[in-house]
Design a protein around this motif. Structure first.
Motif, PDB file in Angstrom:
ATOM      1  N   PRO A 260     -14.321  32.482 -70.748  1.00 43.84           N
ATOM      2  CA  PRO A 260     -13.279  32.324 -69.724  1.00 43.84           C
ATOM      3  C   PRO A 260     -12.752  30.901 -69.626  1.00 43.84           C
ATOM      4  O   PRO A 260     -11.525  30.693 -69.494  1.00 43.84           O
ATOM      5  N   ARG A 261     -13.616  29.909 -69.661  1.00 46.10           N
ATOM      6  CA  ARG A 261     -13.157  28.524 -69.563  1.00 46.10           C
ATOM      7  C   ARG A 261     -12.316  28.133 -70.779  1.00 46.10           C
ATOM      8  O   ARG A 261     -11.298  27.463 -70.648  1.00 46.10           O
ATOM      9  N   ARG A 263     -10.570  30.210 -72.680  1.00 45.03           N
ATOM     10  CA  ARG A 263      -9.288  30.911 -72.587  1.00 45.03           C
ATOM     11  C   ARG A 263      -8.356  30.194 -71.615  1.00 45.03           C
ATOM     12  O   ARG A 263      -7.143  30.075 -71.866  1.00 45.03           O
ATOM     13  N   GLU A 264      -8.894  29.720 -70.508  1.00 46.07           N
ATOM     14  CA  GLU A 264      -8.078  28.997 -69.538  1.00 46.07           C
ATOM     15  C   GLU A 264      -7.507  27.721 -70.165  1.00 46.07           C
ATOM     16  O   GLU A 264      -6.333  27.381 -69.962  1.00 46.07           O
ATOM     17  N   GLN A 265      -8.322  27.020 -70.949  1.00 43.98           N
ATOM     18  CA  GLN A 265      -7.844  25.802 -71.599  1.00 43.98           C
ATOM     19  C   GLN A 265      -6.788  26.114 -72.656  1.00 43.98           C
ATOM     20  O   GLN A 265      -5.787  25.395 -72.780  1.00 43.98           O
ATOM     21  N   GLU A 267      -4.752  28.684 -72.648  1.00 43.42           N
ATOM     22  CA  GLU A 267      -3.526  29.060 -71.933  1.00 43.42           C
ATOM     23  C   GLU A 267      -2.812  27.834 -71.395  1.00 43.42           C
ATOM     24  O   GLU A 267      -1.566  27.775 -71.362  1.00 43.42           O
ATOM     25  N   SER A 268      -3.558  26.810 -70.979  1.00 45.17           N
ATOM     26  CA  SER A 268      -2.932  25.572 -70.510  1.00 45.17           C
ATOM     27  C   SER A 268      -2.189  24.879 -71.648  1.00 45.17           C
ATOM     28  O   SER A 268      -1.087  24.348 -71.474  1.00 45.17           O
ATOM     29  N   SER A 320       2.185  34.631 -59.429  1.00 34.42           N
ATOM     30  CA  SER A 320       1.125  33.617 -59.519  1.00 34.42           C
ATOM     31  C   SER A 320       1.170  32.659 -58.336  1.00 34.42           C
ATOM     32  O   SER A 320       0.154  32.050 -57.993  1.00 34.42           O
TER      33      SER A 320
END
Length: 593
Positions: A260-261, A263-265, A267-268, A320
């Motif tokens: 998850p972390r 994927r978040e990075q 996406e950023s 969002s």
């Protein structure tokens, strides 16, 4: 000395030089003497014969008058118009510009023999020497030029003794156009005319210099605009190529198993890359507008379908931020309008994205309606954001300006180009854009586009990108010299189930086409040696008919037309996503079925 003549008896005094003629007025019985000179007797008596008899006289008893006789001015008159005007002989004679025939009469007060009196005249400044006059003592001047004169008159009596000169002052006034005041006015007028001519000449020089300067500035501005356009196009090309690696690798990364972390990075990174790409696209659009190369692709489109596409893109952004988002099309809006749907979509996305970006709570609403003025399309984008003051609204459409000022860059990542582009695109389509905002209440943008109603476009049933994956695997030839971009494109295509062969340059691509059969080829335009356009021509010259898809980072407006002229079937601009590749391949795959 005494001489006899047929006109009288002549006496000459050698001492004084005086000459005197005696005739019947002096008592002679006849003035016609014979041919013989007079005889002088011893007792001093002279005898001379005439036709009427003998004349005796005593020469010593005939005296000479040596005294000066006074000279008097009898009359002075002049013609003034149709009248004769008498002038005072004792005053200065003053004549007007229209006076003529100045007549002066003089009399010598010697009465011994008035008929023997003689007169002479000199008008100083007019006569070169003395002028002998008539025995009646009269002289006439028909016309005198303006000026001041002095007339001198002398007379001699019968014994030749001249009188003292008599002077008369004469002043002839000029006409008004020859007066001193007139000449002064002429001088002033001439000086004024010279000054005016000099001023006009200098003004003309200034205008010519200003015109030359304006032309020079215009040429420099055109050169500057052209240089800026080339610079931006080059920069766009140089940025788009690595951005293909950034966004493509990110997409491949997101397609893999990630924590998850992580994927978040990822996406950023993808979000930041798309934001950078949007800024580059905006800058290139402005460069095209400045260079006059913004081409509108006019075609029929359905405004309802266009708004639904915008809704699908903007609704996740609003969700969002947990703000309400709504789109609506008024019933009287036609199903078909003629215009540039891509530019209309760009205006909707810019305004809608700005509204969502600056709205922290409340709602954003986009409405399409029919313009009450010319019947065109009216776009209204309203939000409940912070609003703007009148001063902020004045500079809102300027480049690199934001409604919230410099803080918008830090808070929202704004470039300040979106609204400027909206204004330019609206003007290019013959429309207008306006804003109405109240601080603390919200903002509303109104765009009026002069779009003509037409028949609704035919909607083709095109499969989506997701439906294309696994539908039919294609054997593709990718011609790309950049190894990172080639790796990204191969990864994206293989994720969709396609078989990809890679060629790094044009000669390798021709070799691959000779040795294998492909369903389609993707050609980069900027290849070393033989570029993509020439490679496409070579392929067509060899009789190979497989679909050719251009892939380029070029940002110039002529790229699409150059691709079509080279015989290629499609056009993709970097950076590419899997969805873009899927849509393009789906569109051209049928040509090689």
């Amino acid at each position: 000395v005494w001489l006899t003549t047929v006109r009288g008896l002549l006496r000459f005094d050698p001492g004084s030089g005086h000459v005197r003629m005696y005739g019947v007025r002096e008592g002679l019985p006849s003035q016609e003497f014979g041919r013989h000179p007079p005889l002088l007797t011893g007792d001093g008596i002279a005898a001379a014969g005439t036709v009427d008899g003998l004349v005796l006289f005593e020469p010593a008893s005939v005296p000479l008058d040596s005294t000066q006789s006074p000279l008097a001015i009898d009359t002075i008159d002049v013609r003034r118009g149709d009248r004769s005007i008498a002038l005072d002989p004792h005053a200065v004679i003053e004549l007007g510009p229209g006076d003529r025939d100045l007549r002066l009469s003089a009399r010598l007060l010697s009465f011994t023999d008035p008929k023997a009196n003689r007169y002479r005249w000199m008008l100083h400044g007019y006569d070169a020497d003395w002028i002998d006059g008539d025995v009646d003592g009269t002289r006439v001047f028909s016309r005198l030029d303006p000026g001041h004169y002095r007339l001198s008159i002398e007379a001699a009596n019968a014994d030749g003794v001249w009188s003292a000169a008599r002077d008369i002052a004469i002043a002839v006034n000029p006409p008004w156009w020859k007066t001193k005041a007139a000449w002064l006015a002429y001088v002033v007028f001439a000086l004024a005319a010279m000054w005016s001519i000099a001023w006009l000449y200098r003004r003309r020089l200034r205008q010519r210099h200003a015109y030359a300067m304006a032309q020079q500035r215009s040429a420099l501005a055109e050169q500057n605009s052209e240089a800026k356009s080339r610079f931006l196009a080059t920069m766009g090309h140089e940025i788009r190529t690595p951005m293909t690696g950034v966004l493509g690798m990110t997409e491949l990364l997101l397609g893999s198993e990630l924590a998850p972390r992580q994927r978040e990075q990822a996406e950023s990174i993808q979000h930041a890359g798309r934001h950078l790409l949007r800024i580059v696209n905006d800058a290139l659009d402005l460069a095209r507008i400045e260079a006059g190369k913004l081409a509108l692709e006019i075609a029929p489109f359905d405004p309802r379908m266009l708004l639904s596409e915008v809704d699908a893109l903007l609704r996740p952004l609003a969700a969002s931020k947990q703000i309400a988002f709504d789109t609506h099309v008024v019933a009287d809006v036609p199903r078909g309008l003629r215009g540039d749907p891509a530019r209309v979509r760009q205006i909707l996305l810019n305004l809608g994205n700005n509204a969502i970006k600056f709205t922290e709570r409340g709602s954003v609403r986009i409405v399409l309606s029919r313009d009450a003025g010319d019947g065109g399309l009216r776009i209204t984008v309203a939000d409940t954001g912070p609003g703007m003051s009148a001063r902020q609204q004045e500079r809102l459409f300027e480049r690199f300006e934001q409604g919230e000022g410099a803080g918008a860059v830090a808070r929202h990542g704004s470039s300040g180009l979106g609204l400027a582009i909206c204004r330019e695109l609206t003007a290019a389509m013959g429309g207008t854009i306006g804003v109405d905002s109240t601080p603390g209440i919200g903002t509303r943008f109104d765009v009026s586009l002069q779009l003509v109603e037409t028949e609704p476009p035919q909607v083709a049933n095109v499969p989506s990108a997701s439906s294309h994956v696994g539908a039919r695997a294609l054997k593709l030839l990718l011609v790309e010299d950049d190894p990172i971009v080639a790796e990204v494109l191969q990864g994206l295509l293989r994720m969709q189930g396609h078989e990809v062969a890679h060629a790094a340059h044009g000669l390798a691509a021709l070799s691959e086409l000779e040795n294998a059969r492909f369903d389609a080829a993707l050609l980069d335009l900027d290849l070393p040696g033989v570029n993509g356009l020439d490679l496409a021509r070579l392929i067509r010259m060899r009789g190979i008919t497989l679909p050719l898809l251009a892939v380029t980072a070029r940002a110039d407006a002529d790229a699409a037309s150059d691709v079509r002229a080279a015989g290629m079937d499609g056009f993709l601009r970097k950076p590419l996503t899997g969805e873009m590749l899927a849509e393009a391949l789906t569109a051209i795959a049928g040509t090689n079925a």
